[in-house]
Design a protein around this motif. Structure first.
Motif, short mmCIF file in Angstrom:
data_model
loop_
_atom_site.label_atom_id
_atom_site.label_comp_id
_atom_site.label_asym_id
_atom_site.label_seq_id
_atom_site.Cartn_x
_atom_site.Cartn_y
_atom_site.Cartn_z
N ARG A 130 0.27 -0.99 0.05
CA ARG A 130 0.15 0.22 0.46
C ARG A 130 0.64 0.89 -0.40
N GLN A 131 1.62 0.98 0.74
CA GLN A 131 3.12 2.38 0.52
C GLN A 131 3.57 3.01 -0.63
N GLU A 133 1.70 1.98 -3.83
CA GLU A 133 0.59 2.58 -4.39
C GLU A 133 0.90 4.01 -3.85
N GLU A 134 0.87 4.54 -2.21
CA GLU A 134 0.77 5.84 -2.05
C GLU A 134 1.91 6.75 -2.23
N ALA A 135 2.97 6.22 -2.52
CA ALA A 135 4.36 7.05 -3.19
C ALA A 135 3.71 6.69 -5.07
N LYS A 137 1.46 7.29 -6.47
CA LYS A 137 0.09 8.71 -6.74
C LYS A 137 0.86 9.72 -6.32
N ALA A 138 2.05 9.91 -5.13
CA ALA A 138 2.09 11.14 -4.29
C ALA A 138 3.15 11.77 -5.62
N THR A 165 11.05 3.57 3.50
CA THR A 165 10.31 2.90 4.87
C THR A 165 10.71 2.65 5.56
N ASP A 197 5.73 8.06 6.10
CA ASP A 197 4.01 9.28 5.84
C ASP A 197 5.17 9.02 4.55
N ALA A 199 3.45 9.92 1.24
CA ALA A 199 3.07 11.21 0.28
C ALA A 199 2.90 12.46 0.88
N GLU A 203 5.22 15.16 -0.98
CA GLU A 203 4.41 16.91 -1.03
C GLU A 203 5.04 17.52 -0.51
#
Length: 294
Positions: A130-131, A133-135, A137-138, A165, A197, A199, A203
């Motif tokens: 999941r991490q 996938e978040e990366a 998207k970010a 991570t 964290d 993402a 950001e």
């Protein structure tokens, strides 16, 4: 007559043999050299301290000869020098007093008005599931696990920023610790690049650039072009100085939070405050002017 010549030859041969048998260390030249070296005295601590004091006084005198002006006056002076060079740049030099065992200060910034085109940044993230996938998207450019380590070691995969991570840092450190560490790119909890964290971190750094001091604690940075107005150069100067002061512990960063381990922060400032001893502003062809109001 022949008898005298024969005796003379025998005498010379005897002397030559004596000289050849005598070791070089007993020669007159070697003895004179040893005698001279024996007279050299090791300076006392008091003499060394006095010598160091004289050197410091000489360095202070040299620094005192530098023109010292306020930031606004320095900008106007350099602009007058570069009146025929509209493409000249304002160059900022900052000297920090680094002690032994202190990490090189580094930080991120985004000038109110960019001095020159920013280099393209490439973000690589070590993450799985999941991490990962978040990366993606970010906005991370490269995302993977331990399978991409070989590509990094072979220089097939390169990036300007490396994140990781907390679950993967122990897996990548044995092989990448020395390789990326020499380049100052290894993910680190102290710098905040080891985090769950991902993402949020991406950001925060979007649209920013990284600055880094050299091994002696000196920072060089262009902060404006000669066609910038004085107010624009002042804003860029103050913005960059704020970033440096936060990274060196001279200003408290509100984002610094204590980790689970006592005495550790997510910023270089936990190592102590690094004093800023000198701030100089110069231009492409102009002199260096010491800034007194930073």
């Amino acid at each position: 007559m022949s008898t005298l010549l024969s005796l003379s030859r025998q005498y010379c041969r005897a002397n030559i043999c004596t000289i050849l048998r005598r070791p070089f260390t007993q020669s007159l030249v070697a003895q004179a050299r040893d005698k001279k070296q024996s007279k050299i005295r090791t300076p006392s601590k008091k003499a060394l301290a006095a010598k160091q004091k004289r050197r410091a006084a000489k360095a202070a005198l040299k620094q005192g000869k530098l023109e010292q002006l306020s930031l606004t006056d320095a900008i106007l002076t350099l602009r007058a020098v570069e009146v025929a060079s509209p493409k000249a740049m304002y160059e900022l030099f900052i000297k920090t007093e680094m002690g032994t065992g202190v990490a090189v200060p580094k930080g991120r910034f985004k000038l109110p008005k960019e001095a020159k085109a920013r280099a393209e940044e490439k973000i690589l993230v070590f993450a799985e599931g999941r991490q990962a996938e978040e990366a993606k998207k970010a906005g991370a450019h490269i995302v993977g696990g331990i399978e991409i380590i070989e590509g990094i070691l072979n220089n097939r995969i390169r990036a300007t920023t490396y994140l990781c991570t907390t679950s993967l840092i122990r897996a990548i450190t044995p092989r990448l610790g020395r390789f990326l560490g020499q380049q100052g790119l290894m993910p680190s909890e102290r710098r905040g690049t080891v985090t769950d964290d991902i993402a949020g971190y991406i950001e925060r750094i979007q649209g920013t650039s990284e600055w880094k001091a050299d091994k002696t604690g000196n920072i060089h940075m262009p902060i404006g072009s000669m066609h910038f107005s004085a107010d624009e150069v002042v804003r860029n100067f103050n913005h960059f100085m704020t970033s440096v002061k936060k990274a060196t512990g001279n200003i408290k960063d509100n984002r610094q939070k204590e980790t689970k381990k006592p005495g550790k922060l997510q910023n270089i400032a936990h190592l102590g405050t690094l004093a800023i001893s000198k701030v100089l502003l110069s231009s492409t062809r102009g002199p260096s002017i010491r800034i007194i109001d930073y």
